[in-house]
Scaffold this active site. Structure first.
Site, PDB file in Angstrom:
ATOM      1  N   SER A 207       0.840  -1.191   0.000  1.00 45.33           N
ATOM      2  CA  SER A 207       0.000   0.000   0.000  1.00 45.33           C
ATOM      3  C   SER A 207       0.884   1.254   0.000  1.00 45.33           C
ATOM      4  O   SER A 207       1.681   1.432  -0.912  1.00 45.33           O
ATOM      5  CB  SER A 207      -0.965  -0.023   1.184  1.00 45.33           C
ATOM      6  OG  SER A 207      -1.954   0.967   1.049  1.00 45.33           O
ATOM      7  N   ASP A 276     -16.595 -17.381 -11.847  1.00 42.64           N
ATOM      8  CA  ASP A 276     -15.686 -18.275 -11.126  1.00 42.64           C
ATOM      9  C   ASP A 276     -15.116 -19.380 -12.013  1.00 42.64           C
ATOM     10  O   ASP A 276     -13.936 -19.715 -11.936  1.00 42.64           O
ATOM     11  CB  ASP A 276     -16.416 -18.883  -9.920  1.00 42.64           C
ATOM     12  CG  ASP A 276     -15.488 -19.612  -8.968  1.00 42.64           C
ATOM     13  OD1 ASP A 276     -14.278 -19.660  -9.242  1.00 42.64           O
ATOM     14  OD2 ASP A 276     -15.960 -20.122  -7.945  1.00 42.64           O
ATOM     15  N   ASP A 279     -11.861 -19.735 -15.411  1.00 45.01           N
ATOM     16  CA  ASP A 279     -10.459 -20.153 -15.394  1.00 45.01           C
ATOM     17  C   ASP A 279     -10.315 -21.672 -15.342  1.00 45.01           C
ATOM     18  O   ASP A 279      -9.226 -22.201 -15.116  1.00 45.01           O
ATOM     19  CB  ASP A 279      -9.713 -19.519 -14.219  1.00 45.01           C
ATOM     20  CG  ASP A 279     -10.421 -19.743 -12.890  1.00 45.01           C
ATOM     21  OD1 ASP A 279     -11.317 -20.603 -12.827  1.00 45.01           O
ATOM     22  OD2 ASP A 279     -10.078 -19.051 -11.912  1.00 45.01           O
ATOM     23  N   VAL A 281     -12.022 -23.817 -13.241  1.00 43.47           N
ATOM     24  CA  VAL A 281     -12.418 -24.469 -11.997  1.00 43.47           C
ATOM     25  C   VAL A 281     -13.181 -23.478 -11.129  1.00 43.47           C
ATOM     26  O   VAL A 281     -12.861 -22.283 -11.106  1.00 43.47           O
ATOM     27  CB  VAL A 281     -11.182 -25.003 -11.233  1.00 43.47           C
ATOM     28  CG1 VAL A 281     -10.239 -23.874 -10.841  1.00 43.47           C
ATOM     29  CG2 VAL A 281     -11.598 -25.811 -10.003  1.00 43.47           C
ATOM     30  N   ASP A 283     -13.503 -22.304  -7.755  1.00 43.29           N
ATOM     31  CA  ASP A 283     -12.741 -22.367  -6.503  1.00 43.29           C
ATOM     32  C   ASP A 283     -12.850 -21.091  -5.682  1.00 43.29           C
ATOM     33  O   ASP A 283     -12.077 -20.866  -4.759  1.00 43.29           O
ATOM     34  CB  ASP A 283     -11.270 -22.648  -6.806  1.00 43.29           C
ATOM     35  CG  ASP A 283     -10.654 -21.624  -7.761  1.00 43.29           C
ATOM     36  OD1 ASP A 283     -11.394 -20.728  -8.232  1.00 43.29           O
ATOM     37  OD2 ASP A 283      -9.448 -21.724  -8.040  1.00 43.29           O
ATOM     38  N   LEU A 285     -12.334 -18.115  -6.866  1.00 44.35           N
ATOM     39  CA  LEU A 285     -11.404 -17.120  -7.392  1.00 44.35           C
ATOM     40  C   LEU A 285     -11.694 -16.870  -8.867  1.00 44.35           C
ATOM     41  O   LEU A 285     -11.988 -17.802  -9.613  1.00 44.35           O
ATOM     42  CB  LEU A 285      -9.953 -17.591  -7.237  1.00 44.35           C
ATOM     43  CG  LEU A 285      -9.506 -18.019  -5.843  1.00 44.35           C
ATOM     44  CD1 LEU A 285      -8.085 -18.562  -5.893  1.00 44.35           C
ATOM     45  CD2 LEU A 285      -9.603 -16.853  -4.866  1.00 44.35           C
ATOM     46  N   ASP A 444      -8.488  -6.148  -5.190  1.00 43.59           N
ATOM     47  CA  ASP A 444      -8.171  -4.990  -4.354  1.00 43.59           C
ATOM     48  C   ASP A 444      -9.282  -3.943  -4.441  1.00 43.59           C
ATOM     49  O   ASP A 444      -9.588  -3.449  -5.519  1.00 43.59           O
ATOM     50  CB  ASP A 444      -6.850  -4.371  -4.817  1.00 43.59           C
ATOM     51  CG  ASP A 444      -6.230  -3.444  -3.785  1.00 43.59           C
ATOM     52  OD1 ASP A 444      -6.978  -2.813  -3.010  1.00 43.59           O
ATOM     53  OD2 ASP A 444      -4.994  -3.338  -3.751  1.00 43.59           O
ATOM     54  N   HIS A 482      -6.633  -6.008  -0.659  1.00 47.73           N
ATOM     55  CA  HIS A 482      -5.598  -5.065  -0.222  1.00 47.73           C
ATOM     56  C   HIS A 482      -4.928  -5.660   1.014  1.00 47.73           C
ATOM     57  O   HIS A 482      -5.035  -5.140   2.126  1.00 47.73           O
ATOM     58  CB  HIS A 482      -6.230  -3.709   0.075  1.00 47.73           C
ATOM     59  CG  HIS A 482      -5.259  -2.568   0.019  1.00 47.73           C
ATOM     60  ND1 HIS A 482      -4.608  -2.191  -1.141  1.00 47.73           N
ATOM     61  CD2 HIS A 482      -4.815  -1.710   0.978  1.00 47.73           C
ATOM     62  CE1 HIS A 482      -3.824  -1.159  -0.891  1.00 47.73           C
ATOM     63  NE2 HIS A 482      -3.921  -0.857   0.384  1.00 47.73           N
TER      64      HIS A 482
END
Length: 553
Positions: A207, A276, A279, A281, A283, A285, A444, A482
């Site tokens: 930061s 989700d 990508d 999968v 997961d 993310l 972030d 963040h």
């Protein structure tokens, strides 16, 4: 205000010249061979003259020097001398810079400077691990690094308080000067304590600390060998202007743009549900962020109110919320004038790709705004505009137009160079072998990942991809917010930096371990060099990095 600042900068240059001409090596007050306790005690009785600090000060004083024993049950860092002191200002009305230097009894010849956070105001934890470092790896101090840091030149109860910036010297210290002043003091102590030269100087932080790391290497490229920068507020002024623009979008016109927390959460969940699996999968993310952003218009349309609704419903999005708040949050803004280094835009955030927008729990903005009840960025933007820019005149945040700031424009542009790390030519630093490892989270909510990616692209455009690859690696991390987030990537980043600097072995898709306090803690992923991202191969344990490859399709 500009005249005052210019006068101080002119005075600064004169003092630097005077110092350089008048410099006389100072005989050590504590260099005689002694044991660690004796050497530490000798430091406590010493002081550092202004002639040994390359920027204007009236010298440094030692407040305390305490030998922390290696057998102390509260100490996990080995034996070291903990030195705390002050760098005294030129302006008697300016605050001191309070600093801490930790001198290990067994030194490896290297130094590591720690950056701060927010508006600073306190010494960072210089005996802790690096930002995003592995818990199982010994701290830098334990490894024999001299570690050090400062409050950046003012003392505050929290990192949201920017009242110090009404003083020019305190403001300049925060912007960049404290970095070199504290390095100079630390080097004096190191030279006198060990009587052998420093081999490497590194900087680490996140930061504000990330911005400080980039600032250190860009302003004093001859003084630093390597930088670990995480989610840096590189375009500091651009970020603060974005926060002011967001405040107007949310709270102007009877808060028509404010989105209730329940709906903010729904937007995040629907976006994550939609993106989700892009990508390979599901997961939790979002790895393929580019494709996810391409679907954002469909998401907004699905959540839009079916009729002309006013107010702030919590089950659908009004036109005011879409056209005001979501527009600046997702797309950012452009300016009709340029900030430092030709920047006139601040890209938005992945607010329609799964992150939680921070719009506050209350529909009305407090006076002054407060993080939590109000949009997160509104409070820090108010602090910036009131104390750095407007100063003595009261500020009405909702009346401030970031595109047409009137007589304040020149001050804003000037500050964007004083407090910013957006330079694109790193030739001096790279030519002498300096290295930078840069992590930025896609999730972030505080620093725009698109903005930092655009800055990296500008560096590549200026210097060329091959040269940049030789000294800088930029990783966009799915799930990283963040600090923390859905995926908190931890790794032995200091060893990676040191190995690159010392042995010219760059980090190549290094593996990071999730430190998030949840059921996914311990899973691993590869760090992928921008613009690539971790893609599931289609088989294998989704909790193991080897099941992923770095893709850019």
């Amino acid at each position: 205000m500009e005249d005052i600042m210019t006068s101080l900068l002119v005075a600064t240059s004169r003092v630097v010249v005077t110092i350089s001409l008048a410099y006389v090596p100072v005989k050590s007050a504590f260099a005689a061979p002694q044991n660690a306790a004796g050497l530490c005690s000798a430091i406590a009785a010493s002081s550092i003259p202004a002639s040994r600090i390359s920027l204007p000060t009236t010298g440094a004083k030692i407040q305390s020097a305490t030998l922390i024993g290696g057998s102390d049950p509260a100490n996990q860092n080995g034996e070291y001398c903990k030195v705390i002191g002050q760098i005294k200002p030129v302006d008697p009305k300016a605050p001191d810079i309070i600093w801490q230097v930790n001198l290990p009894s067994v030194w490896n010849g290297k130094m590591l400077q720690y950056g701060g956070g927010g508006y600073n105001g306190s010494i960072p934890p210089t005996t802790d691990k690096t930002t995003l470092g592995l818990d199982v790896v010994p701290t830098p101090l334990t490894q024999g690094y001299v570690t050090f840091g400062s409050d950046s030149g003012h003392q505050a109860p929290n990192a949201d308080d920017a009242s110090f910036a009404k003083n020019d010297e305190a403001m300049l210290n925060y912007g960049y000067m404290h970095i070199k002043k504290v390095l100079d003091v630390a080097k004096v102590l190191v030279t006198e304590r060990y009587e052998k030269p420093v081999t490497r100087v590194y900087f680490q932080g996140g930061s504000t600390g990330g911005r400080e790391g980039l600032t250190a290497a860009s302003r004093w490229p001859e003084s630093y060998d390597g930088i670990l920068t995480n989610y840096p507020t590189a375009n500091f002024v651009g970020l603060r202007l974005w926060g002011a623009g967001l405040a107007r979008a949310v709270y102007d016109d009877k808060s028509a743009g404010w989105i209730p927390p329940k709906l903010v959460e729904r937007i995040s969940k629907e976006a994550l549900k939609s993106c989700d699996g892009l990508d390979g999968v599901e997961d939790g993310l979002v790895g393929n962020m580019q494709q996810c952003r391409a679907q954002s218009a469909v998401l907004v349309q699905s959540l839009a109110c079916k009729s002309d609704v006013t107010g702030n419903p919590d089950d659908c999005l009004t036109q005011a919320q879409i056209e005001r708040t979501l527009k600046i949050y997702h797309e950012g803004y452009s300016l009709p004038y340029q900030l430092a280094n030709g920047i006139n835009t601040y890209p938005g955030y992945n607010s329609l790709e799964g992150i939680m927008m921070q719009l506050g729990s209350e529909p009305q903005m407090r006076t002054p705004p407060v993080s939590g009840p109000n949009a997160h960025h509104s409070s820090r933007s108010f602090e910036f505009l009131q104390n750095f820019v407007q100063r003595d005149q009261p500020l009405n945040l909702l009346s401030f137009d970031i595109r047409e700031p009137g007589k304040l424009k020149d001050r804003i542009v000037e500050l964007s160079d004083v407090i910013g790390a957006t330079r694109t030519d790193w030739s001096t630093f790279s030519d002498r072998g300096g290295k930078i490892i840069w992590l930025q989270g896609n999730d972030d909510p505080s620093v725009s990942p698109l903005g930092n990616a655009k800055l990296f692209e500008s560096i590549v455009a200026k210097m060329g991809a091959d040269k940049v690859k030789g000294f800088m690696r930029f990783f966009l991390v799915p799930g990283l917010a963040h600090g923390g987030g859905r995926f908190s990537p931890t790794w032995d980043n200091l060893a990676a930096l040191d190995n690159w600097v010392e042995h010219d072995v760059p980090p190549s898709n290094p593996v990071v371990v999730d430190a998030t306090k949840s059921s996914t803690k311990g899973r691993s992923r590869p760090l992928c060099e921008y613009p690539s991202w971790p893609k599931y191969k289609g088989d294998g344990d989704v909790a193991i990095a080897s099941s992923f490859s770095c893709a850019d399709d």
